[in-house]
Write a protein that holds these residues in place. Sequence first.
Motif, PDB file in Angstrom:
ATOM      1  N   ASN A 137       7.348  66.078  14.074  1.00 39.95           N
ATOM      2  CA  ASN A 137       7.904  66.131  12.720  1.00 39.95           C
ATOM      3  C   ASN A 137       9.260  66.833  12.716  1.00 39.95           C
ATOM      4  OD1 ASN A 137       6.271  64.726  10.919  1.00 39.95           O
ATOM      5  ND2 ASN A 137       4.764  66.403  10.857  1.00 39.95           N
ATOM      6  N   ASN A 138       9.328  67.957  13.430  1.00 41.01           N
ATOM      7  CA  ASN A 138      10.585  68.710  13.476  1.00 41.01           C
ATOM      8  C   ASN A 138      11.700  67.880  14.111  1.00 41.01           C
ATOM      9  OD1 ASN A 138       9.274  70.867  12.347  1.00 41.01           O
ATOM     10  ND2 ASN A 138       8.904  71.905  14.304  1.00 41.01           N
ATOM     11  N   LEU A 139      11.369  67.220  15.215  1.00 38.24           N
ATOM     12  CA  LEU A 139      12.375  66.402  15.893  1.00 38.24           C
ATOM     13  C   LEU A 139      12.846  65.257  14.986  1.00 38.24           C
ATOM     14  CD1 LEU A 139      13.994  65.369  18.355  1.00 38.24           C
ATOM     15  CD2 LEU A 139      11.887  64.287  19.187  1.00 38.24           C
ATOM     16  N   ILE A 140      11.894  64.555  14.389  1.00 44.60           N
ATOM     17  CA  ILE A 140      12.224  63.416  13.527  1.00 44.60           C
ATOM     18  C   ILE A 140      13.081  63.870  12.344  1.00 44.60           C
ATOM     19  CG2 ILE A 140      11.222  61.740  11.904  1.00 44.60           C
ATOM     20  CD1 ILE A 140       8.791  61.615  13.944  1.00 44.60           C
ATOM     21  N   ASN A 141      12.677  64.989  11.728  1.00 41.94           N
ATOM     22  CA  ASN A 141      13.428  65.463  10.555  1.00 41.94           C
ATOM     23  C   ASN A 141      14.843  65.891  10.921  1.00 41.94           C
ATOM     24  OD1 ASN A 141      11.179  64.953   9.047  1.00 41.94           O
ATOM     25  ND2 ASN A 141      10.482  67.092   8.978  1.00 41.94           N
ATOM     26  N   LEU A 142      14.973  66.548  12.070  1.00 42.02           N
ATOM     27  CA  LEU A 142      16.301  66.982  12.494  1.00 42.02           C
ATOM     28  C   LEU A 142      17.192  65.766  12.799  1.00 42.02           C
ATOM     29  CD1 LEU A 142      17.979  69.523  12.988  1.00 42.02           C
ATOM     30  CD2 LEU A 142      17.249  69.468  15.388  1.00 42.02           C
ATOM     31  N   LEU A 143      16.608  64.752  13.422  1.00 44.30           N
ATOM     32  CA  LEU A 143      17.374  63.526  13.692  1.00 44.30           C
ATOM     33  C   LEU A 143      17.871  62.921  12.389  1.00 44.30           C
ATOM     34  CD1 LEU A 143      15.112  61.898  16.447  1.00 44.30           C
ATOM     35  CD2 LEU A 143      17.472  62.692  16.767  1.00 44.30           C
ATOM     36  N   ILE A 144      16.944  62.766  11.442  1.00 41.42           N
ATOM     37  CA  ILE A 144      17.290  62.101  10.194  1.00 41.42           C
ATOM     38  C   ILE A 144      18.333  62.894   9.416  1.00 41.42           C
ATOM     39  CG2 ILE A 144      16.374  61.401   7.931  1.00 41.42           C
ATOM     40  CD1 ILE A 144      13.853  60.471   9.427  1.00 41.42           C
ATOM     41  N   SER A 145      18.201  64.231   9.427  1.00 45.05           N
ATOM     42  CA  SER A 145      19.198  65.021   8.686  1.00 45.05           C
ATOM     43  C   SER A 145      20.565  64.947   9.362  1.00 45.05           C
ATOM     44  CB  SER A 145      18.733  66.473   8.517  1.00 45.05           C
ATOM     45  OG  SER A 145      18.671  67.096   9.765  1.00 45.05           O
ATOM     46  N   ASN A 146      20.590  64.496  10.602  1.00 40.47           N
ATOM     47  CA  ASN A 146      21.877  64.283  11.283  1.00 40.47           C
ATOM     48  C   ASN A 146      22.274  62.807  11.338  1.00 40.47           C
ATOM     49  OD1 ASN A 146      23.047  66.881  12.448  1.00 40.47           O
ATOM     50  ND2 ASN A 146      20.869  67.071  12.891  1.00 40.47           N
ATOM     51  N   ASN A 147      21.615  62.004  10.499  1.00 34.95           N
ATOM     52  CA  ASN A 147      21.954  60.576  10.433  1.00 34.95           C
ATOM     53  C   ASN A 147      21.674  59.808  11.700  1.00 34.95           C
ATOM     54  OD1 ASN A 147      22.823  59.671   7.938  1.00 34.95           O
ATOM     55  ND2 ASN A 147      24.652  60.977   8.118  1.00 34.95           N
ATOM     56  N   ILE A 148      20.675  60.236  12.452  1.00 34.31           N
ATOM     57  CA  ILE A 148      20.295  59.529  13.678  1.00 34.31           C
ATOM     58  C   ILE A 148      18.919  58.903  13.464  1.00 34.31           C
ATOM     59  CG2 ILE A 148      19.813  59.763  16.151  1.00 34.31           C
ATOM     60  CD1 ILE A 148      21.706  62.243  16.095  1.00 34.31           C
ATOM     61  N   ILE A 149      18.854  57.587  13.655  1.00 35.86           N
ATOM     62  CA  ILE A 149      17.616  56.855  13.399  1.00 35.86           C
ATOM     63  C   ILE A 149      16.633  57.089  14.548  1.00 35.86           C
ATOM     64  CG2 ILE A 149      16.631  54.537  13.134  1.00 35.86           C
ATOM     65  CD1 ILE A 149      19.484  53.670  12.164  1.00 35.86           C
ATOM     66  N   PRO A 150      15.404  57.529  14.252  1.00 29.07           N
ATOM     67  CA  PRO A 150      14.421  57.679  15.335  1.00 29.07           C
ATOM     68  C   PRO A 150      13.788  56.334  15.692  1.00 29.07           C
ATOM     69  CG  PRO A 150      13.509  58.489  13.249  1.00 29.07           C
ATOM     70  CD  PRO A 150      14.895  57.973  12.948  1.00 29.07           C
ATOM     71  N   MET A 151      13.752  56.026  16.997  1.00 29.11           N
ATOM     72  CA  MET A 151      13.029  54.838  17.472  1.00 29.11           C
ATOM     73  C   MET A 151      11.974  55.345  18.447  1.00 29.11           C
ATOM     74  SD  MET A 151      16.068  52.043  17.994  1.00 29.11           S
ATOM     75  CE  MET A 151      15.006  50.641  18.010  1.00 29.11           C
ATOM     76  N   VAL A 152      10.714  55.056  18.165  1.00 30.53           N
ATOM     77  CA  VAL A 152       9.638  55.730  18.885  1.00 30.53           C
ATOM     78  C   VAL A 152       8.854  54.806  19.808  1.00 30.53           C
ATOM     79  CG1 VAL A 152       7.462  56.984  18.616  1.00 30.53           C
ATOM     80  CG2 VAL A 152       9.387  57.508  17.114  1.00 30.53           C
ATOM     81  N   THR A 153       8.751  55.223  21.077  1.00 27.04           N
ATOM     82  CA  THR A 153       7.865  54.559  22.023  1.00 27.04           C
ATOM     83  C   THR A 153       6.515  55.272  21.979  1.00 27.04           C
ATOM     84  OG1 THR A 153       9.796  54.329  23.471  1.00 27.04           O
ATOM     85  CG2 THR A 153       7.655  53.744  24.402  1.00 27.04           C
ATOM     86  N   MET A 154       5.446  54.525  21.760  1.00 27.43           N
ATOM     87  CA  MET A 154       4.122  55.157  21.677  1.00 27.43           C
ATOM     88  C   MET A 154       3.581  55.509  23.060  1.00 27.43           C
ATOM     89  SD  MET A 154       2.327  52.682  18.923  1.00 27.43           S
ATOM     90  CE  MET A 154       2.995  52.444  17.297  1.00 27.43           C
ATOM     91  N   TYR A 155       3.884  54.660  24.031  1.00 31.58           N
ATOM     92  CA  TYR A 155       3.322  54.892  25.366  1.00 31.58           C
ATOM     93  C   TYR A 155       4.375  54.687  26.441  1.00 31.58           C
ATOM     94  CZ  TYR A 155       0.289  54.766  29.419  1.00 31.58           C
ATOM     95  OH  TYR A 155      -0.290  55.034  30.627  1.00 31.58           O
ATOM     96  N   HIS A 156       4.786  55.791  27.059  1.00 36.42           N
ATOM     97  CA  HIS A 156       5.711  55.694  28.195  1.00 36.42           C
ATOM     98  C   HIS A 156       5.034  56.365  29.397  1.00 36.42           C
ATOM     99  CE1 HIS A 156      10.209  54.989  29.124  1.00 36.42           C
ATOM    100  NE2 HIS A 156       9.637  55.265  30.280  1.00 36.42           N
ATOM    101  N   TRP A 157       3.882  55.841  29.764  1.00 32.12           N
ATOM    102  CA  TRP A 157       3.190  56.082  31.038  1.00 32.12           C
ATOM    103  C   TRP A 157       2.322  57.338  31.141  1.00 32.12           C
ATOM    104  CZ3 TRP A 157       7.790  54.900  34.911  1.00 32.12           C
ATOM    105  CH2 TRP A 157       8.375  53.670  34.557  1.00 32.12           C
ATOM    106  N   ASP A 158       2.332  58.225  30.122  1.00 31.79           N
ATOM    107  CA  ASP A 158       1.589  59.483  30.263  1.00 31.79           C
ATOM    108  C   ASP A 158       0.240  59.427  29.540  1.00 31.79           C
ATOM    109  OD1 ASP A 158       3.049  59.253  27.923  1.00 31.79           O
ATOM    110  OD2 ASP A 158       3.744  61.317  27.885  1.00 31.79           O
ATOM    111  N   LEU A 159      -0.669  58.643  30.102  1.00 30.31           N
ATOM    112  CA  LEU A 159      -2.015  58.494  29.527  1.00 30.31           C
ATOM    113  C   LEU A 159      -2.749  59.839  29.526  1.00 30.31           C
ATOM    114  CD1 LEU A 159      -4.046  56.178  28.603  1.00 30.31           C
ATOM    115  CD2 LEU A 159      -5.037  56.420  30.897  1.00 30.31           C
ATOM    116  N   PRO A 160      -3.451  60.165  28.423  1.00 26.15           N
ATOM    117  CA  PRO A 160      -4.285  61.371  28.439  1.00 26.15           C
ATOM    118  C   PRO A 160      -5.279  61.312  29.608  1.00 26.15           C
ATOM    119  CG  PRO A 160      -4.082  60.556  26.195  1.00 26.15           C
ATOM    120  CD  PRO A 160      -3.445  59.533  27.092  1.00 26.15           C
ATOM    121  N   GLN A 161      -5.341  62.384  30.380  1.00 25.76           N
ATOM    122  CA  GLN A 161      -6.190  62.416  31.572  1.00 25.76           C
ATOM    123  C   GLN A 161      -7.654  62.124  31.225  1.00 25.76           C
ATOM    124  OE1 GLN A 161      -5.446  62.648  34.874  1.00 25.76           O
ATOM    125  NE2 GLN A 161      -7.652  62.368  35.229  1.00 25.76           N
TER     126      GLN A 161
END
Length: 489
Positions: A137-161
């Motif tokens: 949430n903090n990262l997303i909000n900081l991006l948006i307040s700086n006019n940077i669009i968040p694009m999110v990858t749900m899975y980039h190889w780090d499966l829960p053990q």
Amino acid sequence: MKTSTMTSTRVLTFSLIVSLLTFCHGDLQQEDEFLYDTFPEGFRWGFATAAYQIEGAWNIDGKGESIWDRFTHRLVSPIIDGSNGDIACDSYHKYPRDVELLKSMGVQFYRFSISWSRVLPRGTNDLVNEVGISYYNNLINLLISNNIIPMVTMYHWDLPQNLQSQFGGWPNETLIEHFENYARLLYERFGDRVKHWMTFNVRILGEATEPYKCAHTILKSHAKAYRLYEREFKEWQNGEVGIVIDSEFMQPDNPDDPTHVEAAERALRFKHGWFAFPVFFGDYPSVMRELVDARSEAEGRNASRLPTLDEEWQTMLRGSFDFLGVNHYTTELVRPAAAQGLPGWSGDQQVSKRKDPSWEGSASAWLKKVPWGFRKYLNWLKNTYDNPVMYITENGWSDDGRDPTNDTSRSLFYRDYINNVLKAVKLDGVNIKGYTAWSLMDNFEWANGFTDRFGVHWVDFTDPERQVIPKDSSVVLKKIFEDNGFVEE
Ligand code: PNW
């Protein structure tokens, strides 16, 4: 440094000769001459990273263990320099620095991934880690307040053990349901602000039957997550969901030999088509079906190593994308070859691949510079999938990090690769909406640890503060972003 200067001189001389040659052959001109032009208005620029490669804080604030934590902590390290992502760029604590870097580069968006085990420590939705949710949430909000669009990858190889230990990981279709639950949590908690989702960053290594099974589960999980968004979120969140597929371009070793042309097409279908055909058309490429079925039978199996998608899954998969994410780095030269070695994906294709020894090399053995391959590849995607909306979701170059700032080869790489994207858009009509450089800063490069560095910012991994220094390429890239292409000086 000497070698890179020498190489670039050689490259420059070579391109000069090529431009002189093409000057006399009008129709070749577009292929080899640098194109001064800009991208269409609204074209977007950004950087990509992935959670395990930058965040660190692997066991902090309630995060669960992932398969990469487990893997890098083995007694005998499987990582080239014995390192791991325990701290990496420490982005978990230093995300404001990352946003500062993004701002300084003038980007429109930032592609990052969410660590599944940071938000669901056991991978299952019976335990949500609210501290992990707050981090994003903090990262997303900081991006948006700086006019940077968040694009999110749900899975980039780090499966829960836990999903690995309990169910054996991706070969087990139980994971479909867990991925769908995870996707629901992300839409619910972040979907009011995140409008661009990528389910998977697809890349599978390994042999025998396992990779085909993993891919099968991943495809079904993708379809479930896509349909869930479409059904329950899209109407009020108004976002888009896609998948990211990685492939080299496959160039016929001898373009005048039709068997080489056919082999290259087959290799593209086995690599890119393996994931994209089900998403676009509902089923695996027929050439995969035929070859893997035949070989499985010859091996005396009673079922094909390539699983089948029934009617219902085909319908769910067909058209399960709003855009296609394109990760691209390099090119292979392909010719036909008899299947050999263990039964598995590489032998099933009946091709052999090589790289031209004259192609300029990076710090990574697999990554050679072939800018024209990018344009051909983008045209192949356009023609094969009927010109879908595409984002370039990764493209970049590695160095060995010994010189923190002088990275001329990376500057030239970006210039030449992006120029080929420009040609694909302006001259060939390929439907590309944005370009993402890999990566914002040096980070944990998987099995190559911190030895291969892809950043346009150098990171001091011996410094607890993880100081960053801009490399020369950051200036070159920033100018391309600013100009929205290439302006002749
Ligand atoms: C990608 N190839 O992997 C990944 O998505 C990133 O996490 C990674 O850091 C980056 O590229 C650099 O390696 C690839 O052999 C690995 O063509 C290998 C290839 C392509 C992509």
